[in-house]
Write a protein that holds these residues in place. Structure first.
Motif, PDB file in Angstrom:
ATOM      1  N   ASP A   8     -13.051   2.628   4.815  1.00  0.00           N
ATOM      2  CA  ASP A   8     -13.074   3.323   3.538  1.00  0.00           C
ATOM      3  C   ASP A   8     -11.783   4.097   3.290  1.00  0.00           C
ATOM      4  O   ASP A   8     -11.586   4.668   2.216  1.00  0.00           O
ATOM      5  CB  ASP A   8     -14.289   4.241   3.432  1.00  0.00           C
ATOM      6  N   TYR A  14       0.832  -1.212   0.000  1.00  0.00           N
ATOM      7  CA  TYR A  14       0.000   0.000   0.000  1.00  0.00           C
ATOM      8  C   TYR A  14       0.864   1.259   0.000  1.00  0.00           C
ATOM      9  O   TYR A  14       0.453   2.303  -0.507  1.00  0.00           O
ATOM     10  CB  TYR A  14      -0.916  -0.042   1.226  1.00  0.00           C
ATOM     11  N   GLN A  59      -6.266  -5.539   8.473  1.00  0.00           N
ATOM     12  CA  GLN A  59      -5.958  -6.550   7.461  1.00  0.00           C
ATOM     13  C   GLN A  59      -5.374  -7.804   8.089  1.00  0.00           C
ATOM     14  O   GLN A  59      -5.686  -8.926   7.662  1.00  0.00           O
ATOM     15  CB  GLN A  59      -4.992  -5.974   6.429  1.00  0.00           C
ATOM     16  N   GLY A  94      -8.073 -11.952  -0.192  1.00  0.00           N
ATOM     17  CA  GLY A  94      -8.252 -11.104  -1.363  1.00  0.00           C
ATOM     18  C   GLY A  94      -8.481  -9.644  -1.032  1.00  0.00           C
ATOM     19  O   GLY A  94      -7.917  -9.099  -0.084  1.00  0.00           O
ATOM     20  N   ASP A  95      -9.334  -8.993  -1.803  1.00  0.00           N
ATOM     21  CA  ASP A  95      -9.548  -7.543  -1.719  1.00  0.00           C
ATOM     22  C   ASP A  95     -10.526  -7.221  -0.598  1.00  0.00           C
ATOM     23  O   ASP A  95     -11.682  -6.867  -0.834  1.00  0.00           O
ATOM     24  CB  ASP A  95     -10.062  -7.037  -3.068  1.00  0.00           C
ATOM     25  N   THR A 147      -9.060   2.808   2.709  1.00  0.00           N
ATOM     26  CA  THR A 147      -8.330   2.085   1.665  1.00  0.00           C
ATOM     27  C   THR A 147      -9.113   2.028   0.357  1.00  0.00           C
ATOM     28  O   THR A 147      -8.738   1.295  -0.556  1.00  0.00           O
ATOM     29  CB  THR A 147      -8.010   0.646   2.123  1.00  0.00           C
ATOM     30  N   GLY A 165     -10.434   2.596  -3.278  1.00  0.00           N
ATOM     31  CA  GLY A 165      -9.713   2.934  -4.496  1.00  0.00           C
ATOM     32  C   GLY A 165      -8.434   2.150  -4.697  1.00  0.00           C
ATOM     33  O   GLY A 165      -7.765   2.309  -5.734  1.00  0.00           O
ATOM     34  N   SER A 166      -8.052   1.327  -3.741  1.00  0.00           N
ATOM     35  CA  SER A 166      -6.866   0.489  -3.883  1.00  0.00           C
ATOM     36  C   SER A 166      -7.274  -0.976  -3.783  1.00  0.00           C
ATOM     37  O   SER A 166      -8.247  -1.320  -3.115  1.00  0.00           O
ATOM     38  CB  SER A 166      -5.836   0.819  -2.797  1.00  0.00           C
ATOM     39  N   GLU A 167      -6.513  -1.843  -4.455  1.00  0.00           N
ATOM     40  CA  GLU A 167      -6.792  -3.272  -4.409  1.00  0.00           C
ATOM     41  C   GLU A 167      -5.910  -3.921  -3.361  1.00  0.00           C
ATOM     42  O   GLU A 167      -4.675  -3.846  -3.439  1.00  0.00           O
ATOM     43  CB  GLU A 167      -6.557  -3.929  -5.761  1.00  0.00           C
ATOM     44  N   LEU A 168      -6.507  -4.544  -2.372  1.00  0.00           N
ATOM     45  CA  LEU A 168      -5.771  -5.196  -1.292  1.00  0.00           C
ATOM     46  C   LEU A 168      -5.643  -6.691  -1.570  1.00  0.00           C
ATOM     47  O   LEU A 168      -6.401  -7.255  -2.347  1.00  0.00           O
ATOM     48  CB  LEU A 168      -6.479  -4.966   0.041  1.00  0.00           C
ATOM     49  N   PHE A 169      -4.669  -7.310  -0.907  1.00  0.00           N
ATOM     50  CA  PHE A 169      -4.460  -8.747  -1.085  1.00  0.00           C
ATOM     51  C   PHE A 169      -4.270  -9.382   0.298  1.00  0.00           C
ATOM     52  O   PHE A 169      -3.172  -9.755   0.703  1.00  0.00           O
ATOM     53  CB  PHE A 169      -3.258  -9.016  -1.979  1.00  0.00           C
ATOM     54  N   HIS A 190     -11.615  -4.977   2.555  1.00  0.00           N
ATOM     55  CA  HIS A 190     -11.457  -3.643   3.123  1.00  0.00           C
ATOM     56  C   HIS A 190     -12.213  -3.569   4.446  1.00  0.00           C
ATOM     57  O   HIS A 190     -13.376  -3.951   4.523  1.00  0.00           O
ATOM     58  CB  HIS A 190     -11.989  -2.583   2.165  1.00  0.00           C
TER      59      HIS A 190
END
Length: 319
Positions: free
Chosen positions: A255, A181, A239, A249-250, A257, A259-263, A252
């Motif tokens: 909010d 991130y 997370q 996966g993505d 975060t 607009g970003s793709e999390l893993f 959240h």
């Protein structure tokens, strides 16, 4: 010598009686040390908690400054209601009938932080310090494509590395992958860990099972903190908690975060552990922080080093 029967971090701390588990990077980093602290306490050790803080400590009573540069935050400490991770943790600890003081170090340079650590070592009679990083950017040497947010981590690392005496000193990181991130290349993190292995400084990985007492307590503490600070919940611990629960996966939890793709993945729920002096030796610019008194001086040193360094190119993990 280590054995598969006992994780190396516990082998190294076997003879320690009074251990400080301290968040290295500010914010909610101390929460990432909670499972380890509870496990050590279950072994009969006296465990204390501390954190390099982003909180506004100006409202504290003078008596709560137990040493120069060291505040003892309790459930009743005065401070902001919207963001005070150390007091939030103290209140959760009290709700569990656990020792509920969380020591807080203001943001400074290395010299005053080392003096504060030294005073706390003497005050508590410590024989071991475990620095905790939520994420893994404390493992970066300074020649990587992206350094994440290293300023507080490096200040803490340099301060503790230079303490006198025969203290046992370790670093644990929880949340592998989260620092993407902030632009960290995690192939470089793995490369650095391989280098620490060759040096004898890598102490392996330890997972936190969700159905363990320590894992369940951590999940409860993180949920409590999210309820207490809804406007500024911990992205990192949120997370990690999701990973320990088995989410993937993505995912959240705030909010912030958006607009970003999390893993989110199982690697986030594992402690990566290293020898602190060995890690300190691997960071070429750490000695340049020795004479810093203020946080902005640390920022200047790191920026200048990274600008001049021949950075390793960013690479993907090929799997």
């Amino acid at each position: 010598m280590f054995s598969l029967i006992e994780p190396p971090v516990f082998s190294r701390l076997r003879r320690a009686e009074r251990v400080l588990v301290a968040g290295a990077g500010g914010g909610f980093d101390v929460y990432a040390g909670l499972p380890l602290a509870l496990a050590l306490r279950a072994l009969g050790k006296q465990v204390h908690l501390a954190n390099l803080t982003f909180s506004d400590l100006r409202r504290l009573d003078p008596a709560e400054w137990v040493e120069p540069g060291v505040a003892a935050v309790t459930p009743n400490s005065p401070g902001r209601d919207d963001y005070f991770p150390e007091r939030t943790l103290a209140r959760w600890l009290a709700s569990r009938e656990l020792p509920s003081t969380v020591h807080a170090f203001p943001k400074t340079g290395v010299r005053p932080l080392r003096a504060a650590y030294s005073a706390l070592v003497a005050r508590l009679g410590l024989d071991a310090i475990v620095l905790v990083d939520g994420g893994t950017d404390i493992l970066l040497r300074g020649d990587e494509a992206g350094l994440g947010t290293p300023e507080e981590d490096m200040t803490s690392l340099a301060a503790v590395a230079g303490l006198p005496g025969d203290l046992e000193r370790l670093v644990v990181c929880l949340g592998f992958g989260i620092d993407a991130y902030h632009g960290v290349c995690h192939a470089h993190v793995l490369e650095n860990l391989a280098g620490l292995e060759r040096d004898g400084s890598y102490l392996g990985v330890l997972s936190i099972p969700a159905n363990s007492a320590e894992g369940a307590a951590y999940l409860d503490a993180v949920a409590h903190a999210q309820d207490a600070t809804p406007r500024r919940p911990s992205i990192v611990n949120g997370q990690i908690a999701a990973a320990i629960r088995g989410e993937f996966g993505d995912v959240h939890i705030t909010d912030r975060t958006g607009g970003s793709e999390l893993f989110v993945n199982p690697l986030m729920g594992m402690y990566f552990t290293v020898d602190l002096p060995g890690l300190a030796r691997s960071i070429g610019y750490l000695s340049q922080l020795e004479h810093t008194d203020h946080a902005h001086e640390v920022v200047q040193v790191i920026r200048a080093h990274h600008k001049a360094a021949h950075s390793r190119p960013r690479r993907s993990i090929p799997h």
